[in-house]
Design an enzyme around this catalytic site. Structure first.
Site, PDB file in Angstrom:
ATOM      1  N   GLU A 293     -21.791  22.680 -97.786  1.00 28.73           N
ATOM      2  CA  GLU A 293     -22.265  21.578 -98.541  1.00 28.73           C
ATOM      3  C   GLU A 293     -23.623  22.000 -99.125  1.00 28.73           C
ATOM      4  OE1 GLU A 293     -23.186  16.818 -97.310  1.00 28.73           O
ATOM      5  OE2 GLU A 293     -24.470  18.374 -96.491  1.00 28.73           O
ATOM      6  N   GLU A 439     -24.728  16.615-104.952  1.00 29.98           N
ATOM      7  CA  GLU A 439     -24.242  16.980-103.457  1.00 29.98           C
ATOM      8  C   GLU A 439     -23.004  17.490-103.867  1.00 29.98           C
ATOM      9  OE1 GLU A 439     -26.637  14.110-100.807  1.00 29.98           O
ATOM     10  OE2 GLU A 439     -24.465  13.798-101.001  1.00 29.98           O
TER      11      GLU A 439
END
Length: 568
Positions: A293, A439
Protein backbone atom coordinates in the site's frame (compact mmCIF):
# COMPACT_ATOMS: atom_id res chain seq x y z
CA UNK A 1 -9.74 27.77 33.35
CA UNK A 2 -10.49 28.69 29.74
CA UNK A 3 -7.74 28.03 27.22
CA UNK A 4 -7.19 31.14 25.11
CA UNK A 5 -4.21 29.77 23.21
CA UNK A 6 -4.11 30.36 19.45
CA UNK A 7 -4.66 26.66 18.74
CA UNK A 8 -8.07 26.78 20.36
CA UNK A 9 -9.15 30.31 19.53
CA UNK A 10 -12.65 30.41 18.04
CA UNK A 11 -13.07 31.23 14.38
CA UNK A 12 -15.59 33.74 13.12
CA UNK A 13 -18.35 31.15 13.14
CA UNK A 14 -17.64 30.01 16.67
CA UNK A 15 -15.71 26.85 15.82
CA UNK A 16 -12.25 26.29 17.24
CA UNK A 17 -9.74 24.61 15.00
CA UNK A 18 -9.30 21.47 17.03
CA UNK A 19 -12.92 21.67 18.09
CA UNK A 20 -13.98 21.47 14.47
CA UNK A 21 -12.08 18.20 14.05
CA UNK A 22 -13.30 16.72 17.31
CA UNK A 23 -16.91 17.63 16.61
CA UNK A 24 -16.87 16.34 13.05
CA UNK A 25 -15.39 13.04 14.16
CA UNK A 26 -17.84 12.67 17.03
CA UNK A 27 -20.89 13.39 14.89
CA UNK A 28 -19.85 10.95 12.21
CA UNK A 29 -18.70 8.23 14.59
CA UNK A 30 -21.72 7.84 16.85
CA UNK A 31 -25.38 8.11 15.81
CA UNK A 32 -27.35 10.64 17.84
CA UNK A 33 -30.19 8.70 19.45
CA UNK A 34 -33.28 10.20 21.05
CA UNK A 35 -35.84 8.15 22.91
CA UNK A 36 -39.27 8.51 21.34
CA UNK A 37 -42.40 9.61 23.12
CA UNK A 38 -44.63 6.51 22.88
CA UNK A 39 -47.62 8.64 21.96
CA UNK A 40 -45.71 10.36 19.16
CA UNK A 41 -44.34 7.05 17.90
CA UNK A 42 -47.83 5.53 17.89
CA UNK A 43 -49.17 8.50 15.96
CA UNK A 44 -46.40 8.66 13.37
CA UNK A 45 -45.75 4.90 13.10
CA UNK A 46 -49.20 3.33 13.47
CA UNK A 47 -49.07 -0.42 13.77
CA UNK A 48 -45.29 -0.56 14.18
CA UNK A 49 -44.18 -4.01 15.46
CA UNK A 50 -44.69 -4.01 19.23
CA UNK A 51 -41.56 -6.06 19.89
CA UNK A 52 -39.30 -3.45 18.25
CA UNK A 53 -38.73 -0.06 19.89
CA UNK A 54 -38.50 2.92 17.50
CA UNK A 55 -36.43 5.98 18.32
CA UNK A 56 -35.24 9.17 16.68
CA UNK A 57 -31.75 9.22 15.22
CA UNK A 58 -29.46 11.47 13.25
CA UNK A 59 -27.46 10.10 10.33
CA UNK A 60 -23.92 11.21 9.49
CA UNK A 61 -21.71 9.61 6.89
CA UNK A 62 -17.94 9.31 7.38
CA UNK A 63 -17.09 12.95 6.64
CA UNK A 64 -20.41 14.50 7.63
CA UNK A 65 -21.19 15.68 4.11
CA UNK A 66 -24.41 13.65 3.97
CA UNK A 67 -26.52 14.24 7.06
CA UNK A 68 -30.08 13.80 8.21
CA UNK A 69 -31.66 14.70 11.54
CA UNK A 70 -34.60 13.26 13.39
CA UNK A 71 -35.09 10.13 11.31
CA UNK A 72 -37.02 7.23 12.75
CA UNK A 73 -34.79 4.25 13.50
CA UNK A 74 -34.87 0.89 15.23
CA UNK A 75 -32.50 -1.93 16.18
CA UNK A 76 -34.16 -5.32 15.60
CA UNK A 77 -32.91 -8.12 17.80
CA UNK A 78 -32.94 -10.80 15.13
CA UNK A 79 -33.87 -11.58 11.56
CA UNK A 80 -37.48 -12.22 12.52
CA UNK A 81 -37.81 -8.70 13.89
CA UNK A 82 -36.12 -7.32 10.77
CA UNK A 83 -38.75 -9.07 8.66
CA UNK A 84 -41.54 -7.65 10.82
CA UNK A 85 -40.17 -4.13 10.38
CA UNK A 86 -39.82 -4.54 6.61
CA UNK A 87 -43.35 -5.93 6.34
CA UNK A 88 -44.64 -2.91 8.25
CA UNK A 89 -42.64 -0.52 6.03
CA UNK A 90 -44.01 -2.07 2.84
CA UNK A 91 -47.60 -1.93 4.04
CA UNK A 92 -47.27 1.69 5.16
CA UNK A 93 -45.29 3.16 2.25
CA UNK A 94 -41.94 3.56 4.04
CA UNK A 95 -38.42 2.87 2.83
CA UNK A 96 -35.92 0.94 4.93
CA UNK A 97 -32.22 1.80 4.99
CA UNK A 98 -29.83 -0.53 6.79
CA UNK A 99 -27.20 1.32 8.81
CA UNK A 100 -23.99 -0.16 10.16
CA UNK A 101 -21.12 2.16 11.05
CA UNK A 102 -21.93 4.78 8.37
CA UNK A 103 -18.29 4.54 7.27
CA UNK A 104 -18.82 5.58 3.67
CA UNK A 105 -18.91 8.58 1.38
CA UNK A 106 -21.45 7.95 -1.38
CA UNK A 107 -25.25 8.31 -0.98
CA UNK A 108 -25.98 4.59 -0.95
CA UNK A 109 -27.70 4.74 2.46
CA UNK A 110 -29.12 8.23 2.80
CA UNK A 111 -29.25 10.98 0.18
CA UNK A 112 -28.53 14.59 1.05
CA UNK A 113 -31.77 16.41 1.81
CA UNK A 114 -33.49 13.46 3.48
CA UNK A 115 -35.44 14.81 6.43
CA UNK A 116 -37.63 13.80 9.35
CA UNK A 117 -40.76 14.21 7.22
CA UNK A 118 -39.60 11.65 4.68
CA UNK A 119 -40.78 8.10 5.17
CA UNK A 120 -37.30 6.70 5.68
CA UNK A 121 -36.61 4.23 8.49
CA UNK A 122 -33.06 3.40 9.59
CA UNK A 123 -32.48 -0.19 10.66
CA UNK A 124 -29.40 -0.31 12.86
CA UNK A 125 -27.62 -3.61 12.36
CA UNK A 126 -24.55 -3.00 14.51
CA UNK A 127 -26.42 -3.06 17.81
CA UNK A 128 -27.81 -6.59 17.82
CA UNK A 129 -27.32 -8.47 14.54
CA UNK A 130 -23.86 -9.53 15.68
CA UNK A 131 -23.93 -13.29 16.07
CA UNK A 132 -20.76 -15.28 15.33
CA UNK A 133 -20.29 -19.04 15.19
CA UNK A 134 -18.31 -21.62 13.24
CA UNK A 135 -20.31 -23.64 10.73
CA UNK A 136 -17.31 -25.85 10.09
CA UNK A 137 -13.54 -25.68 10.34
CA UNK A 138 -13.56 -23.53 7.17
CA UNK A 139 -16.77 -21.51 7.43
CA UNK A 140 -18.07 -18.85 9.80
CA UNK A 141 -21.69 -17.77 10.25
CA UNK A 142 -21.99 -14.06 11.02
CA UNK A 143 -24.68 -11.47 11.55
CA UNK A 144 -24.28 -8.55 9.18
CA UNK A 145 -23.97 -6.06 12.03
CA UNK A 146 -20.73 -7.59 13.33
CA UNK A 147 -17.67 -5.39 12.83
CA UNK A 148 -14.66 -6.56 10.89
CA UNK A 149 -12.56 -6.28 14.03
CA UNK A 150 -14.94 -8.54 15.94
CA UNK A 151 -15.06 -10.99 13.04
CA UNK A 152 -11.28 -11.16 12.66
CA UNK A 153 -10.82 -11.47 16.42
CA UNK A 154 -13.24 -14.40 16.50
CA UNK A 155 -11.48 -16.06 13.57
CA UNK A 156 -8.05 -15.53 15.12
CA UNK A 157 -9.23 -17.35 18.24
CA UNK A 158 -9.87 -20.39 16.06
CA UNK A 159 -6.66 -20.19 14.06
CA UNK A 160 -8.46 -18.70 11.04
CA UNK A 161 -8.17 -15.47 9.10
CA UNK A 162 -8.40 -13.62 5.79
CA UNK A 163 -5.72 -13.03 3.18
CA UNK A 164 -6.53 -9.31 3.22
CA UNK A 165 -9.05 -6.95 4.77
CA UNK A 166 -9.99 -3.25 4.74
CA UNK A 167 -7.98 -1.15 7.18
CA UNK A 168 -10.90 0.20 9.30
CA UNK A 169 -11.98 -2.29 11.91
CA UNK A 170 -15.25 -0.50 12.63
CA UNK A 171 -16.83 -1.46 9.29
CA UNK A 172 -19.80 -3.77 9.66
CA UNK A 173 -19.68 -6.95 7.68
CA UNK A 174 -22.98 -6.16 5.98
CA UNK A 175 -21.74 -2.77 4.84
CA UNK A 176 -18.46 -4.22 3.64
CA UNK A 177 -20.20 -6.88 1.57
CA UNK A 178 -22.72 -4.44 0.13
CA UNK A 179 -19.95 -2.47 -1.59
CA UNK A 180 -17.37 -5.26 -2.24
CA UNK A 181 -14.87 -3.99 0.34
CA UNK A 182 -11.29 -5.17 -0.15
CA UNK A 183 -7.79 -5.09 1.24
CA UNK A 184 -4.55 -5.23 -0.72
CA UNK A 185 -3.09 -8.56 -1.82
CA UNK A 186 -2.01 -10.51 -4.87
CA UNK A 187 0.10 -13.67 -4.89
CA UNK A 188 3.80 -12.95 -4.47
CA UNK A 189 6.19 -14.70 -6.81
CA UNK A 190 6.05 -18.38 -5.91
CA UNK A 191 3.23 -17.98 -3.38
CA UNK A 192 0.72 -20.82 -3.23
CA UNK A 193 -2.84 -19.67 -2.39
CA UNK A 194 -4.33 -21.06 0.81
CA UNK A 195 -7.74 -22.74 0.62
CA UNK A 196 -10.42 -20.50 2.07
CA UNK A 197 -8.68 -17.29 1.09
CA UNK A 198 -9.30 -14.91 -1.81
CA UNK A 199 -7.26 -12.10 -3.32
CA UNK A 200 -10.48 -10.41 -4.42
CA UNK A 201 -13.19 -8.68 -2.38
CA UNK A 202 -14.82 -9.95 0.81
CA UNK A 203 -17.97 -10.64 -1.22
CA UNK A 204 -16.09 -13.44 -2.97
CA UNK A 205 -15.94 -15.43 0.29
CA UNK A 206 -19.72 -15.71 0.73
CA UNK A 207 -21.03 -19.29 0.74
CA UNK A 208 -24.63 -18.36 1.51
CA UNK A 209 -26.60 -15.35 2.66
CA UNK A 210 -30.01 -14.75 4.19
CA UNK A 211 -31.97 -11.73 2.96
CA UNK A 212 -35.43 -10.22 3.25
CA UNK A 213 -37.00 -10.58 -0.20
CA UNK A 214 -40.39 -10.42 -1.86
CA UNK A 215 -42.23 -13.70 -2.34
CA UNK A 216 -44.86 -13.50 -5.02
CA UNK A 217 -46.49 -16.75 -3.96
CA UNK A 218 -47.31 -15.55 -0.48
CA UNK A 219 -47.73 -11.91 -1.45
CA UNK A 220 -45.31 -10.57 1.13
CA UNK A 221 -41.70 -10.25 2.19
CA UNK A 222 -39.98 -13.32 3.59
CA UNK A 223 -36.59 -14.41 4.87
CA UNK A 224 -34.81 -16.54 2.30
CA UNK A 225 -31.37 -18.12 2.25
CA UNK A 226 -29.50 -18.03 -1.07
CA UNK A 227 -26.67 -20.46 -1.79
CA UNK A 228 -23.60 -19.23 -3.64
CA UNK A 229 -24.45 -21.42 -6.62
CA UNK A 230 -27.93 -19.89 -7.09
CA UNK A 231 -28.25 -17.45 -9.97
CA UNK A 232 -30.00 -14.76 -7.89
CA UNK A 233 -27.18 -14.79 -5.35
CA UNK A 234 -24.89 -13.03 -7.87
CA UNK A 235 -26.78 -9.73 -7.51
CA UNK A 236 -26.97 -9.95 -3.71
CA UNK A 237 -23.24 -10.48 -3.16
CA UNK A 238 -22.62 -6.77 -3.85
CA UNK A 239 -26.07 -5.18 -3.65
CA UNK A 240 -25.15 -1.51 -2.93
CA UNK A 241 -27.89 -1.19 -0.32
CA UNK A 242 -30.61 -2.35 -2.74
CA UNK A 243 -31.30 -5.34 -0.45
CA UNK A 244 -31.20 -6.15 3.25
CA UNK A 245 -29.05 -9.12 4.25
CA UNK A 246 -29.28 -10.32 7.85
CA UNK A 247 -26.74 -13.15 7.99
CA UNK A 248 -23.97 -14.67 5.87
CA UNK A 249 -21.78 -17.75 5.89
CA UNK A 250 -18.23 -17.01 4.77
CA UNK A 251 -15.51 -19.37 3.66
CA UNK A 252 -12.32 -18.78 5.66
CA UNK A 253 -8.87 -20.32 5.79
CA UNK A 254 -5.95 -20.83 8.12
CA UNK A 255 -4.58 -17.62 9.57
CA UNK A 256 -1.14 -16.52 8.49
CA UNK A 257 1.14 -14.31 10.53
CA UNK A 258 2.20 -11.22 8.62
CA UNK A 259 5.16 -8.90 8.84
CA UNK A 260 4.45 -5.28 7.90
CA UNK A 261 7.41 -3.05 7.09
CA UNK A 262 6.80 0.67 6.61
CA UNK A 263 9.25 2.98 4.91
CA UNK A 264 9.38 6.58 3.73
CA UNK A 265 12.75 6.52 1.96
CA UNK A 266 11.70 5.59 -1.59
CA UNK A 267 11.01 8.65 -3.77
CA UNK A 268 7.73 8.72 -5.69
CA UNK A 269 9.72 9.14 -8.90
CA UNK A 270 11.38 5.79 -8.21
CA UNK A 271 8.44 3.90 -6.71
CA UNK A 272 6.07 4.95 -9.49
CA UNK A 273 8.65 4.96 -12.30
CA UNK A 274 7.92 3.83 -15.84
CA UNK A 275 8.12 0.06 -16.40
CA UNK A 276 11.66 -1.14 -16.98
CA UNK A 277 13.24 1.79 -15.14
CA UNK A 278 14.82 -0.40 -12.48
CA UNK A 279 15.22 0.60 -8.87
CA UNK A 280 12.74 0.14 -6.05
CA UNK A 281 9.45 0.07 -7.93
CA UNK A 282 5.98 -0.81 -6.70
CA UNK A 283 6.09 -3.79 -9.05
CA UNK A 284 9.25 -5.02 -7.40
CA UNK A 285 7.70 -4.93 -3.94
CA UNK A 286 4.62 -6.71 -5.29
CA UNK A 287 6.72 -9.46 -6.78
CA UNK A 288 8.52 -9.95 -3.49
CA UNK A 289 5.58 -9.85 -1.08
CA UNK A 290 2.31 -9.46 -3.00
CA UNK A 291 0.90 -7.05 -0.40
CA UNK A 292 1.63 -3.34 -0.64
CA UNK A 293 0.00 0.00 0.00
CA UNK A 294 1.35 3.42 -0.94
CA UNK A 295 0.09 6.58 0.78
CA UNK A 296 1.44 9.61 -1.08
CA UNK A 297 0.71 12.89 0.71
CA UNK A 298 -0.01 15.84 -1.57
CA UNK A 299 2.98 17.95 -2.60
CA UNK A 300 5.55 15.56 -1.14
CA UNK A 301 8.20 13.37 -2.72
CA UNK A 302 8.32 10.35 -0.42
CA UNK A 303 5.24 8.11 -0.03
CA UNK A 304 4.56 6.08 3.07
CA UNK A 305 4.94 2.56 1.72
CA UNK A 306 3.65 -0.47 3.62
CA UNK A 307 4.75 -3.95 2.62
CA UNK A 308 3.19 -7.03 4.18
CA UNK A 309 4.83 -10.42 3.81
CA UNK A 310 3.96 -13.88 5.05
CA UNK A 311 6.17 -14.75 8.01
CA UNK A 312 5.30 -17.86 10.06
CA UNK A 313 8.09 -16.99 12.53
CA UNK A 314 8.81 -13.52 13.88
CA UNK A 315 11.75 -11.93 12.05
CA UNK A 316 14.45 -10.77 14.45
CA UNK A 317 14.00 -7.11 13.50
CA UNK A 318 10.21 -7.12 13.91
CA UNK A 319 8.21 -6.07 16.95
CA UNK A 320 5.55 -8.58 17.97
CA UNK A 321 2.15 -6.85 18.07
CA UNK A 322 -0.72 -8.43 19.99
CA UNK A 323 -3.49 -6.02 18.97
CA UNK A 324 -4.38 -3.93 15.90
CA UNK A 325 -4.10 -0.15 15.31
CA UNK A 326 -0.36 0.17 15.71
CA UNK A 327 0.04 3.66 14.22
CA UNK A 328 -1.21 5.99 16.98
CA UNK A 329 0.17 9.04 15.18
CA UNK A 330 -2.30 8.22 12.38
CA UNK A 331 -5.23 7.20 14.57
CA UNK A 332 -5.24 10.48 16.47
CA UNK A 333 -4.82 13.80 14.69
CA UNK A 334 -1.49 15.34 15.82
CA UNK A 335 -1.50 18.96 16.97
CA UNK A 336 0.50 20.27 14.03
CA UNK A 337 -1.89 18.63 11.57
CA UNK A 338 -4.98 19.71 13.53
CA UNK A 339 -3.78 23.30 13.60
CA UNK A 340 -3.09 23.37 9.87
CA UNK A 341 -6.42 21.74 9.00
CA UNK A 342 -8.25 24.10 11.32
CA UNK A 343 -6.60 27.12 9.74
CA UNK A 344 -7.37 25.89 6.22
CA UNK A 345 -11.02 25.29 7.06
CA UNK A 346 -11.76 28.27 9.29
CA UNK A 347 -9.60 30.83 7.46
CA UNK A 348 -9.95 29.42 3.93
CA UNK A 349 -6.16 29.09 3.84
CA UNK A 350 -6.20 26.34 1.22
CA UNK A 351 -2.79 27.46 -0.05
CA UNK A 352 -1.35 25.66 2.98
CA UNK A 353 -1.93 22.30 1.28
CA UNK A 354 1.80 21.77 0.56
CA UNK A 355 2.62 22.58 4.19
CA UNK A 356 -0.03 20.14 5.40
CA UNK A 357 1.20 17.40 3.06
CA UNK A 358 4.76 17.71 4.31
CA UNK A 359 3.58 17.88 7.93
CA UNK A 360 1.67 14.62 7.47
CA UNK A 361 4.72 12.97 5.94
CA UNK A 362 6.93 14.21 8.79
CA UNK A 363 4.45 12.93 11.36
CA UNK A 364 4.38 9.51 9.68
CA UNK A 365 8.16 9.25 9.35
CA UNK A 366 8.83 10.35 12.92
CA UNK A 367 5.89 8.41 14.32
CA UNK A 368 7.00 5.13 12.77
CA UNK A 369 10.32 5.48 14.59
CA UNK A 370 8.97 6.83 17.86
CA UNK A 371 6.34 4.11 18.23
CA UNK A 372 8.57 1.28 16.98
CA UNK A 373 5.98 0.51 14.32
CA UNK A 374 8.09 0.58 11.18
CA UNK A 375 8.55 -3.20 11.37
CA UNK A 376 5.78 -5.15 13.08
CA UNK A 377 4.73 -8.81 13.09
CA UNK A 378 1.83 -10.83 14.41
CA UNK A 379 -1.45 -12.54 13.55
CA UNK A 380 -2.89 -11.07 10.35
CA UNK A 381 -5.54 -9.01 12.13
CA UNK A 382 -2.97 -7.04 14.06
CA UNK A 383 -1.18 -5.74 10.99
CA UNK A 384 -4.15 -5.45 8.61
CA UNK A 385 -6.37 -3.25 10.79
CA UNK A 386 -4.92 0.20 11.36
CA UNK A 387 -7.63 2.88 10.97
CA UNK A 388 -9.76 4.02 13.90
CA UNK A 389 -12.74 6.43 13.78
CA UNK A 390 -10.48 9.06 15.41
CA UNK A 391 -8.32 9.47 12.31
CA UNK A 392 -8.49 12.63 10.20
CA UNK A 393 -11.72 12.49 8.20
CA UNK A 394 -11.34 13.44 4.58
CA UNK A 395 -13.34 12.99 1.42
CA UNK A 396 -12.22 10.23 -0.95
CA UNK A 397 -12.79 9.31 -4.55
CA UNK A 398 -12.13 5.77 -5.73
CA UNK A 399 -11.62 3.60 -8.80
CA UNK A 400 -10.42 0.12 -9.64
CA UNK A 401 -8.42 -0.30 -12.84
CA UNK A 402 -8.60 -3.91 -13.99
CA UNK A 403 -5.45 -4.88 -15.85
CA UNK A 404 -2.87 -7.61 -16.30
CA UNK A 405 -0.48 -8.22 -13.43
CA UNK A 406 2.37 -7.43 -15.83
CA UNK A 407 0.89 -3.95 -16.46
CA UNK A 408 0.44 -2.80 -12.86
CA UNK A 409 3.56 -0.61 -12.90
CA UNK A 410 2.46 1.01 -16.16
CA UNK A 411 -1.00 1.84 -14.75
CA UNK A 412 0.50 3.30 -11.58
CA UNK A 413 3.12 5.28 -13.50
CA UNK A 414 0.67 6.79 -15.96
CA UNK A 415 -1.86 7.69 -13.27
CA UNK A 416 0.65 9.24 -10.87
CA UNK A 417 2.33 11.16 -13.70
CA UNK A 418 -0.99 12.66 -14.77
CA UNK A 419 -1.94 13.39 -11.14
CA UNK A 420 1.38 15.13 -10.45
CA UNK A 421 1.22 17.19 -13.66
CA UNK A 422 -2.33 18.39 -13.01
CA UNK A 423 -1.71 19.10 -9.31
CA UNK A 424 1.35 21.15 -10.25
CA UNK A 425 -0.61 23.06 -12.89
CA UNK A 426 -3.42 23.84 -10.47
CA UNK A 427 -0.97 25.03 -7.82
CA UNK A 428 0.77 27.28 -10.36
CA UNK A 429 -2.54 29.10 -10.83
CA UNK A 430 -3.13 29.41 -7.07
CA UNK A 431 -5.51 26.47 -6.76
CA UNK A 432 -4.88 23.62 -4.29
CA UNK A 433 -7.58 20.98 -4.82
CA UNK A 434 -5.90 18.15 -2.90
CA UNK A 435 -4.63 18.40 0.67
CA UNK A 436 -4.79 14.73 1.64
CA UNK A 437 -3.11 11.89 -0.19
CA UNK A 438 -3.20 9.42 -3.03
CA UNK A 439 -3.67 5.85 -1.84
CA UNK A 440 -2.73 2.90 -4.04
CA UNK A 441 -3.59 -0.75 -3.36
CA UNK A 442 -3.44 -3.84 -5.58
CA UNK A 443 -5.72 -6.86 -5.38
CA UNK A 444 -6.76 -9.89 -7.35
CA UNK A 445 -10.19 -10.32 -8.91
CA UNK A 446 -13.28 -12.13 -7.65
CA UNK A 447 -12.51 -15.57 -9.06
CA UNK A 448 -15.51 -17.72 -8.20
CA UNK A 449 -13.30 -20.79 -7.69
CA UNK A 450 -12.08 -19.19 -4.45
CA UNK A 451 -15.45 -20.03 -2.88
CA UNK A 452 -14.79 -23.75 -3.25
CA UNK A 453 -18.37 -24.30 -4.43
CA UNK A 454 -19.22 -25.93 -7.74
CA UNK A 455 -21.13 -23.46 -9.87
CA UNK A 456 -20.41 -20.52 -7.54
CA UNK A 457 -21.77 -17.26 -8.89
CA UNK A 458 -19.47 -14.29 -9.50
CA UNK A 459 -20.48 -11.12 -7.59
CA UNK A 460 -22.30 -9.33 -10.40
CA UNK A 461 -21.70 -5.73 -9.35
CA UNK A 462 -18.32 -6.09 -7.67
CA UNK A 463 -15.73 -3.66 -9.03
CA UNK A 464 -13.36 -6.63 -9.29
CA UNK A 465 -15.73 -8.89 -11.18
CA UNK A 466 -13.40 -10.72 -13.60
CA UNK A 467 -12.88 -9.11 -16.98
CA UNK A 468 -11.36 -10.65 -20.09
CA UNK A 469 -7.66 -9.87 -20.38
CA UNK A 470 -7.29 -8.86 -16.72
CA UNK A 471 -6.22 -10.67 -13.57
CA UNK A 472 -5.39 -7.78 -11.22
CA UNK A 473 -7.00 -4.57 -9.93
CA UNK A 474 -5.16 -1.35 -9.11
CA UNK A 475 -7.22 0.67 -6.62
CA UNK A 476 -6.66 4.43 -6.80
CA UNK A 477 -8.06 6.87 -4.23
CA UNK A 478 -7.49 10.61 -3.84
CA UNK A 479 -8.28 12.13 -0.44
CA UNK A 480 -8.97 15.77 0.34
CA UNK A 481 -10.80 17.76 3.01
CA UNK A 482 -14.53 18.32 2.50
CA UNK A 483 -15.24 21.70 0.96
CA UNK A 484 -11.82 22.14 -0.63
CA UNK A 485 -12.22 24.61 -3.52
CA UNK A 486 -11.67 23.25 -7.05
CA UNK A 487 -11.61 19.64 -5.80
CA UNK A 488 -14.55 18.54 -7.95
CA UNK A 489 -13.07 20.03 -11.12
CA UNK A 490 -9.71 18.41 -10.42
CA UNK A 491 -11.21 15.02 -9.60
CA UNK A 492 -13.35 15.23 -12.73
CA UNK A 493 -10.15 15.51 -14.78
CA UNK A 494 -8.71 12.46 -13.03
CA UNK A 495 -11.90 10.50 -13.63
CA UNK A 496 -11.98 11.40 -17.32
CA UNK A 497 -8.33 10.40 -17.61
CA UNK A 498 -8.93 7.00 -16.02
CA UNK A 499 -11.98 6.15 -18.12
CA UNK A 500 -10.28 7.39 -21.26
CA UNK A 501 -6.89 5.79 -20.65
CA UNK A 502 -7.76 2.43 -19.09
CA UNK A 503 -10.58 0.40 -20.58
CA UNK A 504 -10.89 -1.65 -17.38
CA UNK A 505 -11.84 1.25 -15.08
CA UNK A 506 -14.71 0.80 -12.62
CA UNK A 507 -15.88 3.02 -9.77
CA UNK A 508 -15.39 2.20 -6.11
CA UNK A 509 -18.99 2.22 -4.94
CA UNK A 510 -18.57 3.64 -1.45
CA UNK A 511 -16.45 6.64 -2.49
CA UNK A 512 -16.61 9.66 -4.79
CA UNK A 513 -17.19 9.33 -8.56
CA UNK A 514 -19.36 10.79 -11.29
CA UNK A 515 -17.91 14.30 -10.97
CA UNK A 516 -19.04 17.48 -12.65
CA UNK A 517 -17.20 20.79 -12.30
CA UNK A 518 -18.97 21.47 -9.01
CA UNK A 519 -20.46 18.23 -7.77
CA UNK A 520 -20.08 14.50 -7.28
CA UNK A 521 -22.34 11.53 -8.17
CA UNK A 522 -23.97 13.88 -10.66
CA UNK A 523 -22.40 13.29 -14.08
CA UNK A 524 -25.22 11.61 -15.98
CA UNK A 525 -22.84 10.14 -18.57
CA UNK A 526 -20.92 8.34 -15.81
CA UNK A 527 -24.03 7.25 -13.89
CA UNK A 528 -26.04 6.22 -16.91
CA UNK A 529 -23.48 4.95 -19.38
CA UNK A 530 -19.91 4.48 -18.18
CA UNK A 531 -20.72 2.64 -14.96
CA UNK A 532 -23.14 0.13 -16.50
CA UNK A 533 -20.88 -0.39 -19.53
CA UNK A 534 -17.92 -1.12 -17.27
CA UNK A 535 -19.71 -4.32 -16.19
CA UNK A 536 -21.20 -5.15 -19.58
CA UNK A 537 -24.81 -4.42 -20.46
CA UNK A 538 -26.04 -7.99 -20.04
CA UNK A 539 -24.45 -8.42 -16.60
CA UNK A 540 -25.71 -5.03 -15.42
CA UNK A 541 -29.28 -5.57 -16.62
CA UNK A 542 -29.43 -9.06 -15.15
CA UNK A 543 -28.31 -7.82 -11.73
CA UNK A 544 -30.79 -4.94 -11.74
CA UNK A 545 -33.58 -7.31 -12.79
CA UNK A 546 -32.87 -9.57 -9.82
CA UNK A 547 -32.73 -6.71 -7.34
CA UNK A 548 -36.00 -5.29 -8.71
CA UNK A 549 -37.70 -8.70 -8.62
CA UNK A 550 -36.61 -9.39 -5.05
CA UNK A 551 -37.83 -5.95 -3.97
CA UNK A 552 -40.48 -4.81 -6.48
CA UNK A 553 -41.89 -2.25 -4.05
CA UNK A 554 -38.45 -0.61 -3.71
CA UNK A 555 -38.56 -0.74 0.07
CA UNK A 556 -34.74 -1.07 -0.02
CA UNK A 557 -33.88 1.93 -2.14
CA UNK A 558 -33.45 5.69 -2.16
CA UNK A 559 -33.47 8.46 -4.74
CA UNK A 560 -29.86 7.91 -5.77
CA UNK A 561 -30.20 4.15 -6.21
CA UNK A 562 -33.41 4.73 -8.17
CA UNK A 563 -31.33 6.78 -10.64
CA UNK A 564 -28.33 4.46 -10.86
CA UNK A 565 -29.68 0.92 -10.65
CA UNK A 566 -31.88 0.85 -13.73
CA UNK A 567 -31.77 -1.38 -16.77
CA UNK A 568 -30.20 0.20 -19.83
Amino acid sequence: MVDHSPNNSPSADGWSRRGFLRSAAALAAVPVLLAADPAVAAAELPGFPAEVEPYRSAYRNWVGEITADGLWACAPADAGQVLAVVDWAWRNGWRVRARGSSHGWSPLTITEGTGADDRVLLVDTASRLTGLSLDSDSAVRAGTGVTLEALLTFLEGHGLGLAAAPAPGDLTLGGALAIDAHGTAVPADGEEPVPGHTYGSLSNLVLSLTAVVWDGGSGGYVLRTFRRDEADCAALLTHLGRALVTEVVLRVGADRSLRCVSRTDVPAAELFAAPGSGGRTLDGFLSRSGRVEAIWFAFTEYPWLKEWSIAPVRPLASRHVTSPYNYPFSDNVPTVVADLVGRMVSDAAWYLAPVLGNAQLDVAALGLTATLSSDIWGPSKNTLLYIRPTTLRVGANGYAVLTRRADVQRVVHEFTSFYRERLTAYAASGRFPVNGSVEIRVTGLDESSDAGVAGAQVPALSAVRPREGADTAVWLDVLTLPGTPHAEAFLRELEEFLFGRFEGTRVEWSKGWGYTESGVWSDEAVLGTRVPESFGGAVWDAAVEVLDRLDPHRVFSNGFLDRVLVRR
